[in-house]
Design an enzyme around this catalytic site. Structure first.
Site, PDB file in Angstrom:
ATOM      1  N   GLY A 290       2.836  -1.143   4.329  1.00  0.00           N
ATOM      2  CA  GLY A 290       2.882   0.283   4.021  1.00  0.00           C
ATOM      3  C   GLY A 290       4.308   0.740   3.800  1.00  0.00           C
ATOM      4  O   GLY A 290       4.877   0.603   2.718  1.00  0.00           O
ATOM      5  N   GLY A 291       4.918   1.272   4.858  1.00  0.00           N
ATOM      6  CA  GLY A 291       6.247   1.878   4.759  1.00  0.00           C
ATOM      7  C   GLY A 291       7.279   1.023   4.039  1.00  0.00           C
ATOM      8  O   GLY A 291       8.020   1.513   3.172  1.00  0.00           O
TER       9      GLY A 291
ATOM     10  N   GLU B 276      -6.761   4.679   7.930  1.00  0.00           N
ATOM     11  CA  GLU B 276      -6.539   6.111   7.669  1.00  0.00           C
ATOM     12  C   GLU B 276      -7.781   6.729   7.043  1.00  0.00           C
ATOM     13  O   GLU B 276      -8.120   7.879   7.327  1.00  0.00           O
ATOM     14  CB  GLU B 276      -5.304   6.288   6.780  1.00  0.00           C
ATOM     15  CG  GLU B 276      -4.025   6.043   7.588  1.00  0.00           C
ATOM     16  CD  GLU B 276      -2.870   5.476   6.795  1.00  0.00           C
ATOM     17  OE1 GLU B 276      -2.883   5.530   5.559  1.00  0.00           O
ATOM     18  OE2 GLU B 276      -1.935   4.944   7.443  1.00  0.00           O
TER      19      GLU B 276
ATOM     20  N   SER C 166       3.465  -2.418  10.314  1.00  0.00           N
ATOM     21  CA  SER C 166       4.919  -2.521  10.494  1.00  0.00           C
ATOM     22  C   SER C 166       5.479  -3.894  10.094  1.00  0.00           C
ATOM     23  O   SER C 166       6.370  -4.419  10.767  1.00  0.00           O
ATOM     24  CB  SER C 166       5.317  -2.146  11.922  1.00  0.00           C
ATOM     25  OG  SER C 166       4.944  -0.806  12.190  1.00  0.00           O
TER      26      SER C 166
ATOM     27  N   GLU D 154      -5.416  -5.020  10.642  1.00  0.00           N
ATOM     28  CA  GLU D 154      -4.362  -4.037  10.873  1.00  0.00           C
ATOM     29  C   GLU D 154      -4.610  -3.331  12.203  1.00  0.00           C
ATOM     30  O   GLU D 154      -5.385  -2.366  12.269  1.00  0.00           O
ATOM     31  CB  GLU D 154      -4.367  -2.991   9.739  1.00  0.00           C
ATOM     32  CG  GLU D 154      -4.091  -3.580   8.381  1.00  0.00           C
ATOM     33  CD  GLU D 154      -3.486  -2.536   7.449  1.00  0.00           C
ATOM     34  OE1 GLU D 154      -2.363  -2.765   6.984  1.00  0.00           O
ATOM     35  OE2 GLU D 154      -4.124  -1.504   7.207  1.00  0.00           O
TER      36      GLU D 154
ATOM     37  N   GLY E 123       2.596   2.029  10.889  1.00  0.00           N
ATOM     38  CA  GLY E 123       3.564   3.109  10.755  1.00  0.00           C
ATOM     39  C   GLY E 123       4.288   3.454  12.039  1.00  0.00           C
ATOM     40  O   GLY E 123       4.968   4.473  12.132  1.00  0.00           O
TER      41      GLY E 123
ATOM     42  N   HIS F 185      -9.472   1.296   4.887  1.00  0.00           N
ATOM     43  CA  HIS F 185      -8.197   1.417   5.609  1.00  0.00           C
ATOM     44  C   HIS F 185      -8.396   2.343   6.810  1.00  0.00           C
ATOM     45  O   HIS F 185      -9.171   3.298   6.745  1.00  0.00           O
ATOM     46  CB  HIS F 185      -7.117   1.971   4.671  1.00  0.00           C
ATOM     47  CG  HIS F 185      -5.748   1.913   5.273  1.00  0.00           C
ATOM     48  ND1 HIS F 185      -5.312   2.869   6.167  1.00  0.00           N
ATOM     49  CD2 HIS F 185      -4.748   1.006   5.151  1.00  0.00           C
ATOM     50  CE1 HIS F 185      -4.089   2.543   6.563  1.00  0.00           C
ATOM     51  NE2 HIS F 185      -3.725   1.417   5.958  1.00  0.00           N
TER      52      HIS F 185
ATOM     53  N   ASN G 202       0.873  -1.177   0.000  1.00  0.00           N
ATOM     54  CA  ASN G 202       0.000   0.000   0.000  1.00  0.00           C
ATOM     55  C   ASN G 202       0.910   1.227   0.000  1.00  0.00           C
ATOM     56  O   ASN G 202       1.507   1.553   1.019  1.00  0.00           O
ATOM     57  CB  ASN G 202      -0.878  -0.049   1.263  1.00  0.00           C
ATOM     58  CG  ASN G 202      -1.699   1.211   1.448  1.00  0.00           C
ATOM     59  OD1 ASN G 202      -1.785   2.046   0.545  1.00  0.00           O
ATOM     60  ND2 ASN G 202      -2.310   1.348   2.621  1.00  0.00           N
ATOM     61  N   TRP G 203       1.015   1.867  -1.165  1.00  0.00           N
ATOM     62  CA  TRP G 203       1.967   2.961  -1.292  1.00  0.00           C
ATOM     63  C   TRP G 203       1.434   4.263  -0.695  1.00  0.00           C
ATOM     64  O   TRP G 203       2.158   5.252  -0.627  1.00  0.00           O
ATOM     65  CB  TRP G 203       2.349   3.156  -2.761  1.00  0.00           C
ATOM     66  CG  TRP G 203       3.045   1.978  -3.379  1.00  0.00           C
ATOM     67  CD1 TRP G 203       3.361   0.783  -2.773  1.00  0.00           C
ATOM     68  CD2 TRP G 203       3.516   1.860  -4.727  1.00  0.00           C
ATOM     69  NE1 TRP G 203       3.991  -0.051  -3.663  1.00  0.00           N
ATOM     70  CE2 TRP G 203       4.098   0.579  -4.873  1.00  0.00           C
ATOM     71  CE3 TRP G 203       3.501   2.710  -5.838  1.00  0.00           C
ATOM     72  CZ2 TRP G 203       4.659   0.139  -6.071  1.00  0.00           C
ATOM     73  CZ3 TRP G 203       4.055   2.275  -7.032  1.00  0.00           C
ATOM     74  CH2 TRP G 203       4.627   1.002  -7.138  1.00  0.00           C
ATOM     75  N   LYS G 204       0.171   4.267  -0.335  1.00  0.00           N
ATOM     76  CA  LYS G 204      -0.458   5.457   0.270  1.00  0.00           C
ATOM     77  C   LYS G 204      -0.209   6.680  -0.613  1.00  0.00           C
ATOM     78  O   LYS G 204      -0.136   6.555  -1.834  1.00  0.00           O
ATOM     79  CB  LYS G 204       0.031   5.634   1.716  1.00  0.00           C
ATOM     80  CG  LYS G 204      -0.192   4.368   2.542  1.00  0.00           C
ATOM     81  CD  LYS G 204       0.017   4.544   4.022  1.00  0.00           C
ATOM     82  CE  LYS G 204      -0.233   3.219   4.732  1.00  0.00           C
ATOM     83  NZ  LYS G 204      -0.060   3.306   6.173  1.00  0.00           N
TER      84      LYS G 204
HETATM   85  P1  PGA Z   1       2.876   0.119   7.750  1.00  0.00           P
HETATM   86  O1  PGA Z   1       1.406   0.364   7.128  1.00  0.00           O
HETATM   87  O2  PGA Z   1       3.393  -1.144   7.114  1.00  0.00           O
HETATM   88  O3  PGA Z   1       3.654   1.334   7.354  1.00  0.00           O
HETATM   89  O4  PGA Z   1       2.683  -0.026   9.205  1.00  0.00           O
HETATM   90  C1  PGA Z   1       0.511  -0.687   6.923  1.00  0.00           C
HETATM   91  C2  PGA Z   1      -0.771  -0.161   6.333  1.00  0.00           C
HETATM   92  O5  PGA Z   1      -1.213   0.920   6.707  1.00  0.00           O
HETATM   93  O6  PGA Z   1      -1.392  -0.840   5.473  1.00  0.00           O
END
Ligand code: PGA
Length: 256
Positions: free
Chosen positions: A237-238, A100, A216, A170, A176, A98, A12-14
């Site tokens: 994500g990251g 967010e 993470s 999640e 993150g 998600h 997930n490149w956000k």
């Molecule tokens: P993260 O994000 O790997 O940076 O914790 C995961 C996500 O939000 O899907």
């Protein structure tokens, strides 16, 4: 690797990557991951890079995903993107609900369920995200919160649609933050979600559904997480923003 379900690892490149940066990343991933057959690999760039990345992943083992979509099919919804528009770029998966989006755009379980139905109607397989906050975990509300989210966000799906839906667990406190759920915590919740799916749909459906862990995920913890019987992949994500770390996550996952 002897998993009951095929792993699905999604990046997930956000809100990151210009088109040029997205192409650099996906070209590297194609080279790094060309030999991987044991897992479904998905990249979810921002909307602006879907067109170019779609061309780049054609005839590769990397699938294209989007990070969100509208529950509506067309019309006066400024700033929204419909499932049919994603189909133009051969998008196969879409991340829905998600944390967010739940937090910043106030997306509700009911809205996520509408989006999931709209994505299935367009033959795009949703990745439906659920997860508790730190205070919910600390006050022993994890199962209650997940029960509500799972029931609400998957409401109205047929058994066939549910089998083609991916659930991403999640924990919000792990996204993150560098904090990962322990493998035992992840397995416990994944098992709980699968038991909910058995109640809501059927044992057979629950056995079929892939449940990703997200929060993470890194090369160093992927193998141990994927070794858990009810963990069927990762939403990253990251660590998905860089080819080396995402490729290592995929490779370590299939070695679990
Ligand atoms: P993260 O994000 O790997 O940076 O914790 C995961 C996500 O939000 O899907």
């Amino acid at each position: 690797m002897n998993k009951e379900r095929k792993l699905i690892i999604a990046g997930n490149w956000k809100m990151n990557k210009t088109v040029a940066e997205a192409l650099d990343l996906v070209r590297d991933l194609k080279l790094e991951l060309a030999a991987i057959k044991e897992a479904d690999i998905v990249v979810c760039p921002p909307f602006t890079a879907l067109s170019e990345v779609s061309r780049e992943v054609l005839n590769s083992n990397i699938r294209l995903g989007a990070q969100n979509m509208s529950e509506q099919n067309f019309g006066a919804y400024t700033g929204e993107i419909a499932a049919g528009m994603l189909k133009e770029f051969s998008v196969r998966h879409v991340i829905l609900g998600h944390s967010e989006r739940r937090q910043y755009q106030k997306e509700s379980d009911a809205l996520v369920a509408k989006k999931a139905l709209a994505s299935h109607a367009a033959s795009i397989k949703p990745i439906v995200c659920v997860g508790e906050t730190l205070s919910e975990r600390e006050t022993s509300q994890t199962e209650k919160v997940l029960d509500t989210q799972v029931r609400g966000s998957l409401a109205g799906l047929s058994h066939e649609q549910m089998e083609e839906t991916v659930v991403a667990y999640e924990p919000i406190w792990a996204i993150g933050t560098g904090k990962t759920a322990t493998t035992a915590q992840a397995q416990e919740v994944h098992k709980f979600i699968r038991s909910l799916l058995a109640d809501l749909f059927s044992e057979a459906v629950a056995r079929h559904v892939r449940i990703q862990y997200g929060g993470s995920v890194k090369p160093a913890n992927a193998r141990e997480l994927m070794a858990q019987p009810d963990v069927d992949g990762a939403l990253v994500g990251g660590a998905a923003l860089e080819s080396r770390s995402f490729a290592d996550i995929v490779k370590n996952s299939v070695a679990a």
